[in-house]
Write a protein that holds these residues in place. Structure first.
Motif, PDB file in Angstrom:
ATOM      1  N   LEU A   1       0.779  -1.230   0.000  1.00  0.00           N
ATOM      2  CA  LEU A   1       0.000   0.000   0.000  1.00  0.00           C
ATOM      3  C   LEU A   1       0.815   1.288   0.000  1.00  0.00           C
ATOM      4  O   LEU A   1       0.293   2.336  -0.359  1.00  0.00           O
ATOM      5  N   ASP A   2       2.087   1.220   0.337  1.00  0.00           N
ATOM      6  CA  ASP A   2       2.861   2.458   0.307  1.00  0.00           C
ATOM      7  C   ASP A   2       3.416   2.767  -1.082  1.00  0.00           C
ATOM      8  O   ASP A   2       3.956   3.851  -1.310  1.00  0.00           O
ATOM      9  N   VAL A   3       3.249   1.851  -2.038  1.00  0.00           N
ATOM     10  CA  VAL A   3       3.737   2.108  -3.402  1.00  0.00           C
ATOM     11  C   VAL A   3       2.674   1.865  -4.470  1.00  0.00           C
ATOM     12  O   VAL A   3       2.943   2.048  -5.652  1.00  0.00           O
ATOM     13  N   GLU A   4       1.475   1.449  -4.063  1.00  0.00           N
ATOM     14  CA  GLU A   4       0.401   1.195  -5.020  1.00  0.00           C
ATOM     15  C   GLU A   4      -0.942   1.345  -4.327  1.00  0.00           C
ATOM     16  O   GLU A   4      -1.028   1.272  -3.103  1.00  0.00           O
ATOM     17  N   THR A   5      -1.969   1.524  -5.120  1.00  0.00           N
ATOM     18  CA  THR A   5      -3.324   1.724  -4.612  1.00  0.00           C
ATOM     19  C   THR A   5      -4.211   0.595  -5.115  1.00  0.00           C
ATOM     20  O   THR A   5      -4.168   0.249  -6.299  1.00  0.00           O
ATOM     21  N   VAL A   6      -5.016   0.030  -4.233  1.00  0.00           N
ATOM     22  CA  VAL A   6      -5.983  -0.994  -4.627  1.00  0.00           C
ATOM     23  C   VAL A   6      -7.144  -0.282  -5.310  1.00  0.00           C
ATOM     24  O   VAL A   6      -7.764   0.615  -4.741  1.00  0.00           O
ATOM     25  N   VAL A   7      -7.442  -0.690  -6.556  1.00  0.00           N
ATOM     26  CA  VAL A   7      -8.530  -0.054  -7.297  1.00  0.00           C
ATOM     27  C   VAL A   7      -9.716  -0.987  -7.531  1.00  0.00           C
ATOM     28  O   VAL A   7     -10.794  -0.518  -7.876  1.00  0.00           O
ATOM     29  N   GLU A   8      -9.521  -2.297  -7.349  1.00  0.00           N
ATOM     30  CA  GLU A   8     -10.619  -3.270  -7.440  1.00  0.00           C
ATOM     31  C   GLU A   8     -10.325  -4.421  -6.491  1.00  0.00           C
ATOM     32  O   GLU A   8      -9.175  -4.832  -6.355  1.00  0.00           O
ATOM     33  N   VAL A   9     -11.379  -4.944  -5.887  1.00  0.00           N
ATOM     34  CA  VAL A   9     -11.242  -6.106  -5.005  1.00  0.00           C
ATOM     35  C   VAL A   9     -12.252  -7.158  -5.434  1.00  0.00           C
ATOM     36  O   VAL A   9     -13.436  -6.864  -5.593  1.00  0.00           O
ATOM     37  N   HIS A  10     -11.768  -8.376  -5.650  1.00  0.00           N
ATOM     38  CA  HIS A  10     -12.609  -9.520  -5.995  1.00  0.00           C
ATOM     39  C   HIS A  10     -12.331 -10.620  -4.968  1.00  0.00           C
ATOM     40  O   HIS A  10     -11.448 -10.480  -4.132  1.00  0.00           O
ATOM     41  N   ASP A  11     -13.054 -11.722  -5.034  1.00  0.00           N
ATOM     42  CA  ASP A  11     -12.872 -12.788  -4.056  1.00  0.00           C
ATOM     43  C   ASP A  11     -11.450 -13.345  -4.041  1.00  0.00           C
ATOM     44  O   ASP A  11     -10.888 -13.575  -2.977  1.00  0.00           O
ATOM     45  N   THR A  12     -10.885 -13.574  -5.210  1.00  0.00           N
ATOM     46  CA  THR A  12      -9.591 -14.265  -5.274  1.00  0.00           C
ATOM     47  C   THR A  12      -8.472 -13.436  -5.896  1.00  0.00           C
ATOM     48  O   THR A  12      -7.383 -13.934  -6.108  1.00  0.00           O
ATOM     49  N   TRP A  13      -8.758 -12.165  -6.208  1.00  0.00           N
ATOM     50  CA  TRP A  13      -7.736 -11.306  -6.805  1.00  0.00           C
ATOM     51  C   TRP A  13      -8.095  -9.847  -6.624  1.00  0.00           C
ATOM     52  O   TRP A  13      -9.224  -9.509  -6.291  1.00  0.00           O
TER      53      TRP A  13
END
Length: 110
Positions: free
Chosen positions: A77-89
């Protein structure tokens, strides 16, 4: 400005993306299953986790050079941002400081 760590992590993720691109090009790969196994594109060069994606899901992630598919818990998280969350990826987006690196290492170009 990106530091050495951020640059190294971006290059590491690009290695897995290149592997996925090579596998995605195999014509026979898309005939057998709706869901295919792709490498987790996280920054850990020892990671061997496979992420189940459809061809369309993979193509959506690949539509942006700054996005990578990772297994849950593999995001940094200090070098990238989560933009989508799915069950397995998940889809992460690299920080702007390394945009030049991820675009230059994208087999499809920016």
């Amino acid at each position: 400005m990106a530091g050495k760590r951020e640059e190294t992590l971006a290059h590491n993720e690009a290695v897995f993306r290149t592997g996925n691109e090579r596998m995605a090009a195999w014509e026979e790969r898309h005939r057998a299953e709706d869901v295919e196994a792709y490498f987790c594109e996280c920054a850990d060069l020892d990671c061997r986790v496979k992420v189940p994606l459809s061809e369309a899901e993979y193509e959506k992630v690949r539509s942006d050079s700054c996005q990578f598919v990772v297994a849950p818990g593999h995001e940094i998280l200090d070098v990238e941002t989560v933009v989508e969350v799915h069950d397995t990826w998940m889809v992460v987006e690299k920080d702007p400081e390394v945009r030049d690196i991820v675009e230059a290492t994208d087999p499809r170009g920016p």
